[in-house]
Design a protein around this motif. Structure first.
Motif, PDB file in Angstrom:
ATOM      1  N   PHE A 196      31.792  89.999 -71.609  1.00 42.14           N
ATOM      2  CA  PHE A 196      30.561  88.826 -71.115  1.00 42.14           C
ATOM      3  C   PHE A 196      29.107  89.182 -72.364  1.00 42.14           C
ATOM      4  N   THR A 197      29.323  90.703 -71.568  1.00 45.03           N
ATOM      5  CA  THR A 197      28.436  90.946 -72.940  1.00 45.03           C
ATOM      6  C   THR A 197      29.498  92.361 -73.892  1.00 45.03           C
ATOM      7  N   VAL A 198      28.485  92.985 -74.478  1.00 45.02           N
ATOM      8  CA  VAL A 198      29.150  94.359 -75.297  1.00 45.02           C
ATOM      9  C   VAL A 198      29.333  95.450 -73.988  1.00 45.02           C
ATOM     10  N   CYS A 199      28.685  95.383 -72.734  1.00 43.55           N
ATOM     11  CA  CYS A 199      28.657  95.888 -71.835  1.00 43.55           C
ATOM     12  C   CYS A 199      28.916  95.348 -70.619  1.00 43.55           C
ATOM     13  N   THR A 200      29.780  93.986 -70.666  1.00 45.03           N
ATOM     14  CA  THR A 200      30.708  93.973 -69.270  1.00 45.03           C
ATOM     15  C   THR A 200      31.869  92.273 -70.000  1.00 45.03           C
ATOM     16  N   VAL A 201      32.109  92.800 -68.372  1.00 44.68           N
ATOM     17  CA  VAL A 201      33.330  91.156 -68.147  1.00 44.68           C
ATOM     18  C   VAL A 201      32.602  90.346 -67.153  1.00 44.68           C
ATOM     19  N   GLY A 202      32.860  89.385 -67.645  1.00 38.82           N
ATOM     20  CA  GLY A 202      32.697  87.876 -66.936  1.00 38.82           C
ATOM     21  C   GLY A 202      33.675  87.115 -66.053  1.00 38.82           C
ATOM     22  N   LYS A 203      33.381  86.643 -65.404  1.00 39.66           N
ATOM     23  CA  LYS A 203      34.379  85.467 -64.486  1.00 39.66           C
ATOM     24  C   LYS A 203      34.679  84.060 -65.708  1.00 39.66           C
ATOM     25  N   ARG A 204      35.208  83.499 -65.448  1.00 35.63           N
ATOM     26  CA  ARG A 204      35.500  82.086 -66.358  1.00 35.63           C
ATOM     27  C   ARG A 204      36.552  81.065 -64.694  1.00 35.63           C
ATOM     28  N   THR A 205      36.193  79.721 -65.313  1.00 33.30           N
ATOM     29  CA  THR A 205      37.397  78.601 -63.794  1.00 33.30           C
ATOM     30  C   THR A 205      37.359  77.677 -65.448  1.00 33.30           C
ATOM     31  N   CYS A 206      39.078  77.494 -64.664  1.00 34.85           N
ATOM     32  CA  CYS A 206      39.632  76.872 -65.009  1.00 34.85           C
ATOM     33  C   CYS A 206      39.776  75.262 -64.796  1.00 34.85           C
ATOM     34  N   ASN A 207      39.126  74.312 -65.407  1.00 42.46           N
ATOM     35  CA  ASN A 207      38.986  73.410 -65.040  1.00 42.46           C
ATOM     36  C   ASN A 207      39.287  71.908 -64.262  1.00 42.46           C
ATOM     37  N   ASP A 208      39.558  71.095 -64.167  1.00 42.50           N
ATOM     38  CA  ASP A 208      40.468  70.066 -63.593  1.00 42.50           C
ATOM     39  C   ASP A 208      41.485  69.782 -64.886  1.00 42.50           C
ATOM     40  N   CYS A 209      40.519  69.642 -66.066  1.00 44.14           N
ATOM     41  CA  CYS A 209      41.750  69.392 -67.772  1.00 44.14           C
ATOM     42  C   CYS A 209      42.305  70.309 -67.867  1.00 44.14           C
ATOM     43  N   GLY A 210      41.932  71.591 -66.874  1.00 44.59           N
ATOM     44  CA  GLY A 210      43.356  73.138 -67.674  1.00 44.59           C
ATOM     45  C   GLY A 210      42.208  73.168 -68.932  1.00 44.59           C
ATOM     46  N   ARG A 211      40.957  73.326 -69.046  1.00 44.13           N
ATOM     47  CA  ARG A 211      40.209  73.894 -69.806  1.00 44.13           C
ATOM     48  C   ARG A 211      39.443  75.100 -69.103  1.00 44.13           C
ATOM     49  N   TRP A 212      39.293  76.319 -69.903  1.00 47.70           N
ATOM     50  CA  TRP A 212      38.059  77.470 -69.508  1.00 47.70           C
ATOM     51  C   TRP A 212      37.154  76.871 -69.421  1.00 47.70           C
ATOM     52  N   GLY A 213      36.707  76.986 -68.491  1.00 46.88           N
ATOM     53  CA  GLY A 213      34.671  76.717 -68.242  1.00 46.88           C
ATOM     54  C   GLY A 213      34.094  78.158 -69.158  1.00 46.88           C
ATOM     55  N   VAL A 214      32.353  77.854 -68.687  1.00 46.74           N
ATOM     56  CA  VAL A 214      32.205  78.645 -69.354  1.00 46.74           C
ATOM     57  C   VAL A 214      31.647  80.329 -68.678  1.00 46.74           C
ATOM     58  N   CYS A 215      31.290  80.910 -68.852  1.00 50.83           N
ATOM     59  CA  CYS A 215      31.874  82.614 -69.009  1.00 50.83           C
ATOM     60  C   CYS A 215      30.617  82.750 -68.458  1.00 50.83           C
ATOM     61  N   VAL A 216      30.848  83.586 -66.869  1.00 48.46           N
ATOM     62  CA  VAL A 216      29.787  83.815 -65.880  1.00 48.46           C
ATOM     63  C   VAL A 216      29.515  85.381 -66.013  1.00 48.46           C
ATOM     64  N   GLY A 217      28.988  86.244 -66.206  1.00 47.02           N
ATOM     65  CA  GLY A 217      28.750  87.840 -66.472  1.00 47.02           C
ATOM     66  C   GLY A 217      28.114  87.995 -64.733  1.00 47.02           C
ATOM     67  N   PRO A 218      28.317  88.669 -64.510  1.00 50.50           N
ATOM     68  CA  PRO A 218      28.045  89.934 -63.129  1.00 50.50           C
ATOM     69  C   PRO A 218      26.399  89.537 -63.135  1.00 50.50           C
ATOM     70  N   PRO A 219      26.462  90.411 -61.465  1.00 52.53           N
ATOM     71  CA  PRO A 219      24.266  89.243 -61.033  1.00 52.53           C
ATOM     72  C   PRO A 219      23.644  90.941 -62.129  1.00 52.53           C
TER      73      PRO A 219
END
Length: 141
Positions: free
Chosen positions: A103-126
């Motif tokens: 997500f950034t230099v200092c954090t790891v985010g999460k992303r979800t795979c959509n219905d088409c089998g493609r990774w979505g947008v990376c979302v960082g922690p609060p």
């Protein structure tokens, strides 16, 4: 002096044997062709929505054409036996799967795979934003 004719062949008693001598190889040949066609020849694909066995347009071996499935996912139609096949999706991930992403230099985010089998947008922690600013409680450095 002439030899007497073979009574089995001339009277028809041997007819059943002669029929089987010719009929069995024909039946075996037909069976072999049936097995080869139904088990070793791939079916022609490329059916449009709504069904019906309608092959796609002609194509060259190895050719692929971009396409879109009925669910709106992008894919490709490969050339199979000189005809374009049905639209196939190349999955990057399993739909619904959640994975880590930078997500950034200092954090790891999460992303979800959509219905088409493609990774979505990376979302960082609060507490972190896309510019790399994180609050001290979320900073892993």
């Amino acid at each position: 002096m002439r030899a007497a004719p073979d009574t089995a062949w001339s009277t028809g008693e041997g007819l059943d044997k002669r029929v089987f001598v010719y009929l069995i190889p024909v039946i075996l040949l037909i069976s072999l062709v049936y097995v080869m066609v139904h088990f070793f020849v791939p079916p022609i694909t490329g059916m449009p929505e709504g069904g019906g066995m309608q092959p796609g347009p002609e194509c060259s071996a190895g050719e692929t054409v971009p396409c879109e499935t009925s669910s709106g996912c992008g894919g490709h139609r490969p050339c199979q036996l000189g005809r374009l096949g049905e639209c196939m999706i190349d999955y990057e991930c399993t739909p619904g799967e959640v994975g880590n992403c930078p997500f950034t230099v200092c954090t790891v985010g999460k992303r979800t795979c959509n219905d088409c089998g493609r990774w979505g947008v990376c979302v960082g922690p609060p507490g972190c934003n896309e510019s790399g600013v994180c609050t001290s409680e979320n900073n892993t450095n």
